[in-house]
Design a protein around this motif. Structure first.
Motif, PDB file in Angstrom:
ATOM      1  N   ASP A   1       0.704  -1.051  -0.419  1.00  0.00           N
ATOM      2  CA  ASP A   1       0.072  -0.355  -0.199  1.00  0.00           C
ATOM      3  C   ASP A   1       0.806   1.155   0.069  1.00  0.00           C
ATOM      4  N   LEU A   2       2.061   1.460  -0.631  1.00  0.00           N
ATOM      5  CA  LEU A   2       3.229   2.254  -0.459  1.00  0.00           C
ATOM      6  C   LEU A   2       2.991   2.672  -2.263  1.00  0.00           C
ATOM      7  N   SER A   3       3.334   4.328  -2.554  1.00  0.00           N
ATOM      8  CA  SER A   3       3.622   4.443  -3.945  1.00  0.00           C
ATOM      9  C   SER A   3       5.244   4.237  -4.242  1.00  0.00           C
ATOM     10  N   ASP A   4       6.015   4.302  -5.000  1.00  0.00           N
ATOM     11  CA  ASP A   4       7.306   3.664  -5.450  1.00  0.00           C
ATOM     12  C   ASP A   4       7.355   5.036  -4.364  1.00  0.00           C
ATOM     13  N   GLU A   5       7.494   6.512  -4.583  1.00  0.00           N
ATOM     14  CA  GLU A   5       8.300   7.782  -3.779  1.00  0.00           C
ATOM     15  C   GLU A   5       8.122   7.129  -2.431  1.00  0.00           C
ATOM     16  N   GLU A   6       6.870   6.871  -1.555  1.00  0.00           N
ATOM     17  CA  GLU A   6       6.965   6.606  -0.448  1.00  0.00           C
ATOM     18  C   GLU A   6       7.403   5.048  -0.253  1.00  0.00           C
ATOM     19  N   PHE A   7       7.457   4.212  -0.695  1.00  0.00           N
ATOM     20  CA  PHE A   7       8.288   2.947  -0.696  1.00  0.00           C
ATOM     21  C   PHE A   7      10.071   3.302  -0.590  1.00  0.00           C
ATOM     22  N   ASP A   8      10.683   4.426  -1.733  1.00  0.00           N
ATOM     23  CA  ASP A   8      11.273   4.902  -1.546  1.00  0.00           C
ATOM     24  C   ASP A   8      12.174   4.837  -0.142  1.00  0.00           C
ATOM     25  N   ARG A   9      11.401   6.791   0.018  1.00  0.00           N
ATOM     26  CA  ARG A   9      11.663   7.237   1.542  1.00  0.00           C
ATOM     27  C   ARG A   9      11.645   5.686   2.419  1.00  0.00           C
ATOM     28  N   ASP A  10      10.632   4.626   2.367  1.00  0.00           N
ATOM     29  CA  ASP A  10      10.487   4.459   3.645  1.00  0.00           C
ATOM     30  C   ASP A  10      12.091   3.373   3.343  1.00  0.00           C
ATOM     31  N   THR A  11      12.513   2.666   2.386  1.00  0.00           N
ATOM     32  CA  THR A  11      13.795   2.225   2.576  1.00  0.00           C
ATOM     33  C   THR A  11      14.935   2.641   2.521  1.00  0.00           C
ATOM     34  N   ALA A  12      14.825   4.231   1.990  1.00  0.00           N
ATOM     35  CA  ALA A  12      15.874   4.743   2.998  1.00  0.00           C
ATOM     36  C   ALA A  12      16.091   5.165   4.546  1.00  0.00           C
ATOM     37  N   THR A  13      14.609   5.166   5.104  1.00  0.00           N
ATOM     38  CA  THR A  13      14.920   5.240   6.433  1.00  0.00           C
ATOM     39  C   THR A  13      15.331   4.037   7.154  1.00  0.00           C
ATOM     40  N   VAL A  14      14.994   3.381   6.669  1.00  0.00           N
ATOM     41  CA  VAL A  14      16.091   1.865   7.141  1.00  0.00           C
ATOM     42  C   VAL A  14      17.194   2.121   7.168  1.00  0.00           C
ATOM     43  N   ALA A  15      17.525   2.449   5.968  1.00  0.00           N
ATOM     44  CA  ALA A  15      19.510   2.409   5.700  1.00  0.00           C
ATOM     45  C   ALA A  15      19.302   3.458   6.758  1.00  0.00           C
ATOM     46  N   GLU A  16      19.020   4.368   7.443  1.00  0.00           N
ATOM     47  CA  GLU A  16      19.477   5.630   7.961  1.00  0.00           C
ATOM     48  C   GLU A  16      19.424   5.468   9.161  1.00  0.00           C
ATOM     49  N   ASP A  17      18.744   4.225   9.601  1.00  0.00           N
ATOM     50  CA  ASP A  17      18.293   3.715  11.246  1.00  0.00           C
ATOM     51  C   ASP A  17      19.601   2.634  11.575  1.00  0.00           C
ATOM     52  N   LEU A  18      19.623   1.445   9.875  1.00  0.00           N
ATOM     53  CA  LEU A  18      20.585   0.865  10.193  1.00  0.00           C
ATOM     54  C   LEU A  18      22.325   1.348  10.692  1.00  0.00           C
ATOM     55  N   GLU A  19      22.705   3.211   9.553  1.00  0.00           N
ATOM     56  CA  GLU A  19      23.750   3.098   9.791  1.00  0.00           C
ATOM     57  C   GLU A  19      23.974   3.888  10.958  1.00  0.00           C
ATOM     58  N   ARG A  20      22.608   4.285  12.101  1.00  0.00           N
ATOM     59  CA  ARG A  20      22.668   4.833  13.333  1.00  0.00           C
ATOM     60  C   ARG A  20      23.286   3.822  14.281  1.00  0.00           C
ATOM     61  N   LEU A  21      22.940   1.950  13.966  1.00  0.00           N
ATOM     62  CA  LEU A  21      22.931   1.485  14.914  1.00  0.00           C
ATOM     63  C   LEU A  21      24.429   1.654  14.908  1.00  0.00           C
ATOM     64  N   ARG A  22      24.870   1.062  13.343  1.00  0.00           N
ATOM     65  CA  ARG A  22      26.403   0.707  13.662  1.00  0.00           C
ATOM     66  C   ARG A  22      26.991   2.370  13.957  1.00  0.00           C
ATOM     67  N   ALA A  23      27.186   3.160  14.083  1.00  0.00           N
ATOM     68  CA  ALA A  23      27.748   4.340  14.698  1.00  0.00           C
ATOM     69  C   ALA A  23      27.807   4.223  16.017  1.00  0.00           C
ATOM     70  N   LEU A  24      26.089   3.439  16.596  1.00  0.00           N
ATOM     71  CA  LEU A  24      26.521   3.690  17.993  1.00  0.00           C
ATOM     72  C   LEU A  24      27.154   2.563  18.495  1.00  0.00           C
ATOM     73  N   LEU A  25      27.189   1.282  17.837  1.00  0.00           N
ATOM     74  CA  LEU A  25      27.879   0.308  18.493  1.00  0.00           C
ATOM     75  C   LEU A  25      29.275  -0.162  17.928  1.00  0.00           C
ATOM     76  N   GLU A  26      29.819   0.217  17.059  1.00  0.00           N
ATOM     77  CA  GLU A  26      31.091  -0.044  16.393  1.00  0.00           C
ATOM     78  C   GLU A  26      32.042   0.910  17.729  1.00  0.00           C
ATOM     79  N   PRO A  27      33.301   0.428  17.827  1.00  0.00           N
ATOM     80  CA  PRO A  27      33.700   0.870  18.371  1.00  0.00           C
ATOM     81  C   PRO A  27      35.001   2.049  18.380  1.00  0.00           C
TER      82      PRO A  27
END
Length: 135
Positions: free
Chosen positions: A109-135
């Motif tokens: 139930d997402l447009s292509d634009e919304e799907f791209d935005r959600d994918t980018a948000t997840v990528a940003e969240d996972l990058e934030r997780l990496r930054a918090l956990l790496e020494p």
């Protein structure tokens, strides 16, 4: 549940240079969600038994994670203000450089634009997780 064969999935992953158990333990802790998962939790997480209640960019939502396990499974169901529930498959895997977290984003139930935005948000969240956990 939708039977639409046109629903697309994207797998978003991030390698994190620390042990999978450490990534899993941090990501599975509801108190840590606002620190790294801005696409889901923007403030304090309330607990109602096994259900989490959070203020998200989509409004107030409830979240139920898979039971703690030794397999790295962090699947969670998010129930939106509309009442619709989305299942989000997430895995923490062993990787030669430590671990890899893999999140499947589905275009339901997402447009292509919304799907791209959600994918980018997840990528940003996972990058934030990496930054918090790496020494």
């Amino acid at each position: 549940m939708s039977n639409d064969p046109a629903i697309r999935s994207r797998h978003v992953s991030q390698v994190i240079e620390c042990p999978p158990e450490q990534v899993y333990d941090f990501a599975a802790n509801p108190d840590n969600l606002p620190k790294w998962a801005a696409g889901l939790a923007q403030s304090h997480v309330e607990r109602d038994g096994d259900t989490l209640v959070v203020d998200s960019p989509m409004g107030r939502v409830t979240v139920r994670f898979a039971a703690r396990n030794d397999l790295g499974v962090l699947d969670h169901d998010v129930t939106l203000p509309s009442g619709a529930t989305t299942n989000n498959p997430v895995r923490v895997l062993a990787h030669p450089n430590g671990s890899e977290i893999l999140f499947t984003v589905r275009q339901i139930d997402l447009s292509d634009e919304e799907f791209d935005r959600d994918t980018a948000t997840v990528a940003e969240d996972l990058e934030r997780l990496r930054a918090l956990l790496e020494p």
